[in-house]
Enzyme design. Sequence first.
Site, short mmCIF file in Angstrom:
data_model
loop_
_atom_site.label_atom_id
_atom_site.label_comp_id
_atom_site.label_asym_id
_atom_site.label_seq_id
_atom_site.Cartn_x
_atom_site.Cartn_y
_atom_site.Cartn_z
N ARG A 1 86.30 -6.95 17.32
CA ARG A 1 85.53 -7.84 16.64
C ARG A 1 85.00 -7.08 15.31
NH1 ARG A 1 84.64 -9.99 22.16
NH2 ARG A 1 83.09 -8.43 22.58
N ASP B 1 92.42 -15.39 19.60
CA ASP B 1 92.23 -14.72 20.92
C ASP B 1 92.54 -15.63 22.27
OD1 ASP B 1 91.27 -12.84 22.66
OD2 ASP B 1 89.02 -13.24 22.31
N CYS C 1 96.30 -10.72 25.90
CA CYS C 1 95.70 -9.90 26.94
C CYS C 1 96.53 -9.96 28.33
CB CYS C 1 94.19 -10.58 26.97
SG CYS C 1 94.11 -12.18 27.38
N ASP D 1 87.24 -24.09 20.88
CA ASP D 1 87.25 -23.88 22.31
C ASP D 1 87.42 -25.12 23.03
OD1 ASP D 1 87.14 -21.00 24.13
OD2 ASP D 1 86.78 -22.75 25.10
N PHE E 1 90.01 -20.26 20.31
CA PHE E 1 89.64 -19.54 21.60
C PHE E 1 88.21 -18.85 21.55
CE2 PHE E 1 94.40 -19.63 20.97
CZ PHE E 1 94.75 -20.57 21.94
#
Length: 428
Positions: A238, A332, A372, A276, A254
């Site tokens: 970030r 993300d 991730c 989101d 996201f």
Amino acid sequence: MKQVRPYPQVIVTRKAAKALAGGHPWVFEGEVLRTEPSPADGTVATNGCVVDVFEENGTWQGAGLLSEQSKIRVRIVTRNANDRIDESFWHRKLTWAWNHRVTTMGARATCACGDAPDTDSCRVLFSEADAFPGLVVDRYEQVLVAQVGTVGMERLRPTLYPMLLDVLRADGQDVRGIYERNDAPTRQKEGLPLYKGWWDGAEALDTHVLVHENGLSFSLDLENSQKTGFFLDQKYNRRAVRDLAHGRRVLDCFCHVGPFGMNAAAGGASYVRCVDVSQTALDLAAHNAALNGMSDVIDFTCADVLSYLPELRKDRQLLRDEGGPFDLIVLDPPAFTKSRGTVRNAARGYRQINCDAMRLLPRGGYLATCSCSHFMTRDLLAQAIAEAAHDANVQLRQVEERQQAPDHPIVWGIPETHYLDFFIFQVV
């Protein structure tokens, strides 16, 4: 081994012994040949107990915790034959884990991002990466949030929790309570119940907490948010986005509770749109934007990013209404795959969202993108991004390649500990 050890024994196949010798800490159900009682006193193995692991030829491979209902039958906690798995052993390992965080993160906040140490909010224990298999503990300033995923760690909770508090307090850390988020369905694979709440030995605090990261304030709902409440692993990624954001119009996809978008705003972005699918997350993100005095530069959209990005490209008026065109896009996404069998489908998903983002960016625009899931390896992600660039008819100039923060350590030989890969590109 010449000395007689006090633990029951698990005899494993040559294949298992080879994997253990290579550094991987797991013995699978099908690799166990038999279980034998302790040669010292005849103690029989029970679910969650410490066992010694031997190859059939008598070679000691380590000591670990037995999980009788799991396909991962033993998880190694030490390869040192001189270790005795007692309270001193666990206290030593907890101290090592905390010292690693202090060493790698304790001084990083002495910059424009804020003066509070980065260890005020960080992952304190990362399961196998710290040899506490199945135990994750995150710190959110005065509160620890713990997740227990194995029967061995479940049995050790009464020992480990007060010991962990003691280790932190001895270092001058103001930690007052432990909240347990033991509601992950994976616990059922170990025969463990699902629950969440304050640990009995801890002071009951409010589960709505205010924490600080990179000089920004975030209100978190530890009881109801995803996982333990926040995605600490992206802390320094970030910051990297923050460093690029000055004067740019940013699309944060996201966004969850808004940390990438707010870091961009803190870096001087002229405008930020956070997207989101969860309205609950967006409500908390809007609250966080207000906490940081950023409501005038950040707006929010509740939408499925997978359909939202193509709609922006097709509808130029919608793009303008949403604050575009954008010249910095952050992707993300949640893990698109949680098993090896679905990697191919996941790769198509990463390829598509990256292609859609690249098509929205002008020449000279920037893309921050990540995965991730450890099943979606670095090379597979890079391939998906390269194919996306081909589909979008653009060329990428790499700015940075990054991974998870060092409080989520990557241990070579344990590929599961490497799960986050993060790239920043310029479209050229």
